[in-house]
Design a protein around this motif. Structure first.
Motif, PDB file in Angstrom:
ATOM      1  N   VAL A 163       1.060  -0.925   0.068  1.00 59.55           N
ATOM      2  CA  VAL A 163      -0.001   0.381  -0.075  1.00 59.55           C
ATOM      3  C   VAL A 163       0.697   1.415  -0.127  1.00 59.55           C
ATOM      4  CG1 VAL A 163      -1.690   1.661   1.128  1.00 59.55           C
ATOM      5  CG2 VAL A 163      -1.993  -1.101   1.356  1.00 59.55           C
ATOM      6  N   ALA A 164       1.961   1.214   0.924  1.00 66.82           N
ATOM      7  CA  ALA A 164       2.937   2.330   0.669  1.00 66.82           C
ATOM      8  C   ALA A 164       2.955   2.649  -0.559  1.00 66.82           C
ATOM      9  CB  ALA A 164       3.908   2.421   2.026  1.00 66.82           C
ATOM     10  N   GLN A 165       4.174   1.434  -1.033  1.00 67.82           N
ATOM     11  CA  GLN A 165       4.662   1.751  -2.452  1.00 67.82           C
ATOM     12  C   GLN A 165       3.487   1.988  -3.445  1.00 67.82           C
ATOM     13  OE1 GLN A 165       5.785  -1.897  -2.607  1.00 67.82           O
ATOM     14  NE2 GLN A 165       8.347  -1.653  -2.317  1.00 67.82           N
ATOM     15  N   PHE A 166       1.990   1.511  -3.107  1.00 71.20           N
ATOM     16  CA  PHE A 166       0.943   2.271  -4.181  1.00 71.20           C
ATOM     17  C   PHE A 166       1.266   3.708  -4.062  1.00 71.20           C
ATOM     18  CE2 PHE A 166      -0.124  -1.967  -5.353  1.00 71.20           C
ATOM     19  CZ  PHE A 166       0.398  -2.208  -7.018  1.00 71.20           C
ATOM     20  N   LEU A 167       0.770   4.188  -2.497  1.00 72.58           N
ATOM     21  CA  LEU A 167       1.064   5.600  -2.561  1.00 72.58           C
ATOM     22  C   LEU A 167       1.481   6.306  -2.841  1.00 72.58           C
ATOM     23  CD1 LEU A 167      -0.972   7.654  -0.962  1.00 72.58           C
ATOM     24  CD2 LEU A 167       0.075   6.599   1.199  1.00 72.58           C
ATOM     25  N   ASN A 168       3.100   5.793  -2.775  1.00 69.67           N
ATOM     26  CA  ASN A 168       3.445   6.465  -2.901  1.00 69.67           C
ATOM     27  C   ASN A 168       4.426   6.664  -4.993  1.00 69.67           C
ATOM     28  OD1 ASN A 168       5.272   7.011  -0.488  1.00 69.67           O
ATOM     29  ND2 ASN A 168       6.455   5.850  -0.052  1.00 69.67           N
ATOM     30  N   ALA A 169       4.351   6.107  -5.311  1.00 67.06           N
ATOM     31  CA  ALA A 169       3.615   6.212  -6.522  1.00 67.06           C
ATOM     32  C   ALA A 169       3.339   7.280  -7.082  1.00 67.06           C
ATOM     33  CB  ALA A 169       4.171   5.063  -7.508  1.00 67.06           C
ATOM     34  N   SER A 170       1.766   7.636  -6.259  1.00 63.66           N
ATOM     35  CA  SER A 170       1.057   8.588  -6.915  1.00 63.66           C
ATOM     36  C   SER A 170       0.804   9.364  -6.152  1.00 63.66           C
ATOM     37  CB  SER A 170      -0.659   7.581  -6.175  1.00 63.66           C
ATOM     38  OG  SER A 170      -1.051   6.447  -6.828  1.00 63.66           O
ATOM     39  N   THR A 171       1.631   9.509  -5.114  1.00 62.47           N
ATOM     40  CA  THR A 171       2.555  11.284  -5.029  1.00 62.47           C
ATOM     41  C   THR A 171       3.311  11.785  -5.831  1.00 62.47           C
ATOM     42  OG1 THR A 171       2.034  10.384  -2.501  1.00 62.47           O
ATOM     43  CG2 THR A 171       3.318  12.592  -2.458  1.00 62.47           C
ATOM     44  N   ALA A 172       4.415  10.490  -6.209  1.00 64.49           N
ATOM     45  CA  ALA A 172       5.562  11.173  -7.033  1.00 64.49           C
ATOM     46  C   ALA A 172       4.872  11.388  -8.211  1.00 64.49           C
ATOM     47  CB  ALA A 172       6.291   9.977  -7.136  1.00 64.49           C
ATOM     48  N   ALA A 173       3.938  11.009  -9.037  1.00 68.17           N
ATOM     49  CA  ALA A 173       3.204  11.469  -9.889  1.00 68.17           C
ATOM     50  C   ALA A 173       2.653  13.201 -10.015  1.00 68.17           C
ATOM     51  CB  ALA A 173       1.551  10.792 -10.637  1.00 68.17           C
ATOM     52  N   TYR A 174       2.848  13.578  -8.720  1.00 67.15           N
ATOM     53  CA  TYR A 174       2.178  15.151  -8.610  1.00 67.15           C
ATOM     54  C   TYR A 174       3.985  16.165  -8.482  1.00 67.15           C
ATOM     55  CZ  TYR A 174      -2.676  14.481  -7.244  1.00 67.15           C
ATOM     56  OH  TYR A 174      -3.602  13.972  -7.884  1.00 67.15           O
ATOM     57  N   GLY A 175       4.517  15.269  -9.080  1.00 63.21           N
ATOM     58  CA  GLY A 175       6.183  16.022  -8.598  1.00 63.21           C
ATOM     59  C   GLY A 175       6.756  15.943  -9.531  1.00 63.21           C
ATOM     60  N   TRP A 176       7.397  17.074 -10.622  1.00 63.41           N
ATOM     61  CA  TRP A 176       8.766  17.041 -11.225  1.00 63.41           C
ATOM     62  C   TRP A 176      10.312  17.121 -10.194  1.00 63.41           C
ATOM     63  CZ3 TRP A 176      11.007  22.762 -12.555  1.00 63.41           C
ATOM     64  CH2 TRP A 176      12.075  22.695 -13.286  1.00 63.41           C
TER      65      TRP A 176
END
Length: 556
Positions: free
Chosen positions: A263-276
């Motif tokens: 779950v943490a890996q999925f959430l972190n990957a989703s979060t990184a999608a917002y970052g340049w």
């Protein structure tokens, strides 16, 4: 004497043909298995407007497979096993903490067995052909002259074709190729974004794992939302609604041993999608020719990247609305993303961004196969609009994954994916996930609530987190929608206030017991109420079991 020479020469030709076939089985190249295009016309459209990285076109095109089902049909075309193990909820209580992570190897047992069976079949065919060649060599009888091709000529013609066919039938057992690092050029291109993110984290505008900022904006955040909740109380929106529908919970009785990202890996990957220039904690880019495999279409609003976890699995992460710090280099995409949001919410159609997301997922599948990854080692995720796209891709391909805070879809399939390994995580208080017909709260603003379905359901089981009382203001405000100009205005203000209070990734990280990484998790939001201890380390199937035992697994 001439007859003897003729027999001897023909025997040598047969012998050479047999040896050529045997050699072909040994030295003929074995090609990787690529994913076939399912033939969805939408998946090949918009090429003129799509801006893919150089790595997206580095591999050969996948051959089409006869009998492949269309991507827009309801059936699972990925070949992944479904987990048909969800039944009506009987015991909503959970005695203890959820199961912990149990990782496995990327190369599955069934791949080994399948490859062994194929190799044995090829070996048996080689033996049979070699035996036939030996019989032909031992036969000294001269052949009559005929206008048809002679037997030795036919053998010379057929031998290379048979050898090539048998060699191509052999499947080599491989493990994934270790991800290659970004090229120096790609690293330089990401450097400005990393500098921006470091500055934002230093100013406490973002928060993540790492050194703490000398500043602390949290008190300002808490003061703003405390004032907002006080206004809701004065208006009377905090009251418990007279009618609170009972959610159709489910019981998960399936396996929990499938290795998936946590779950943490999925959430972190989703979060990184917002970052340049941001990277999910512990992951590396899936690279082709030195660049990360990614795709962005400014006109449709789709943007996605592929990451590889330390366990050798691939996560496709789609970007949510606004794109976070990506706005600094791509501000126009926000207009397309908002348009895609409105299209799904206000109409019954599906935006082009969703089909672009599907096309990108297929490209990642093809490249993953070429690099030695198993079909079930590819997953999808995203937050908000990104989770919406992940849902759509999972519905069309059967890929497993987790979507965070995404509304329901306009496309429906039988059962709404209730028996699949794609999971939606919805936050009480956030209006986004409740813009669906399988969760109550935003009616009559949204179409009627239908337990387990409706006009705009989610795809895949739903895990609801947070405090249900946080939905009270939104439920009461939505009842005022359309009754008067003031009532509609109150709903709009309350909608936006709760959106910023509960929708952003930091709140989901709080309830799921995740330390967010990278540093693009907004400080904005309110984390209060139940923390599901240990959820961050669970795989998809373990999450289903834990949510089932906690009574928060909802049927779509």
């Amino acid at each position: 004497m001439n007859a003897e020479r003729h027999v001897t020469a023909k025997s040598w030709r047969y012998g050479l043909a047999a040896m050529a076939m045997s050699a072909g089985l040994v030295v003929a190249p074995v090609h990787g298995v690529a994913w076939a295009d399912t033939g969805d016309p939408a998946s090949t459209s918009h090429d003129a407007t799509s801006s893919d990285s150089p790595s997206t076109s580095g591999g050969p095109a996948a051959p089409s497979t006869p009998g492949t089902e269309r991507a827009d049909e309801a059936e699972d075309t990925s070949g992944q096993p479904r987990t048909a193990a969800l039944q009506p909820k009987t015991d909503p209580k959970r005695a203890g903490a959820g199961p912990r992570l149990d990782r496995g190897q990327p190369l599955t047992t069934r791949r080994v067995e399948r490859s062994v069976r194929t190799a044995r079949a090829a070996a048996d065919s080689a033996v049979a052909i070699a035996g036939a060649g030996a019989v032909a060599i031992a036969d000294p009888t001269p052949q009559p002259v005929s206008p048809e091709p002679t037997a030795d000529a036919a053998a010379e013609i057929a031998a290379p074709a048979l050898a090539g066919a048998l060699a191509s039938a052999a499947v080599q057992v491989t493990t994934p190729v270790p991800p290659k690092p970004l090229s120096p050029i790609a690293q330089v291109l990401e450097l400005p974004g990393r500098i921006v993110n470091a500055v934002l984290q230093f100013l406490d505008l973002t928060s993540a794992v790492g050194p703490r900022s000398p500043f602390n904006i949290a008190p300002i955040n808490d003061l703003l939302f405390a004032a907002f909740r006080e206004i809701e109380r004065l208006v009377g929106l905090h009251r418990t609604p007279a009618v609170q529908p009972v959610l159709p919970t489910m019981t998960y009785t399936g396996p929990t041993d499938r290795p998936t990202p946590t779950v943490a890996q999925f959430l972190n990957a989703s979060t990184a999608a917002y970052g340049w220039g941001t990277t999910p904690g512990g992951m590396v880019p899936l690279t082709v020719n030195g660049f990360q495999l990614q795709s962005t279409n400014v006109f449709s609003g789709m943007s996605g990247k592929a990451w590889v976890t330390p366990q050798g699995q691939i996560i496709i992460a789609y970007q949510g609305t606004t794109g976070g710090t990506n706005l600094l280099i791509n501000p126009l995409i926000t207009l397309a993303q908002i348009a895609a949001d409105m299209q799904v919410i206000l109409t019954g159609t599906t935006p082009l961004a969703f089909y672009d997301a599907l096309r990108f997922a297929r490209r990642v599948q093809e490249e993953a196969a070429l690099q030695g990854y198993a079909a079930d080692d590819v997953f999808v995720t995203g937050h908000s609009l990104g989770g919406w796209q992940a849902q759509f891709v999972a519905q069309r391909t059967g890929l497993a994954g987790i979507g965070f805070e995404s509304p329901g879809l306009n496309t429906k399939v039988a059962g709404n994916g209730a028996d699949t390994n794609f999971v939606n995580i919805a936050q009480y208080g956030s209006p986004a996930a409740f813009m669906a017909t399988d969760l109550p709260g935003l009616q009559p603003f949204f179409p009627s609530y239908v337990p387990g379905g409706g006009a705009k359901p989610h795809y895949g089981p739903i895990v609801v987190i947070g405090d249900r009382a946080a939905m009270n203001p939104m439920v009461n405000a939505s009842a005022m929608w359309g009754k008067s100009l003031i009532g509609s205005l109150i709903f709009a203000v309350d909608f936006l206030g709760n959106f910023f209070q509960y929708h952003l990734m930091g709140v989901q990280a709080y309830h799921l017991d995740v330390d967010p990484d990278p540093g693009v998790v907004p400080w904005l939001g309110t984390g209060q109420g139940t923390v599901h201890t240990g959820y961050g380390e669970l795989t998809i199937q373990q999450l289903l079991q834990a949510a089932s035992e906690d009574g928060i697994l909802i049927r779509p």
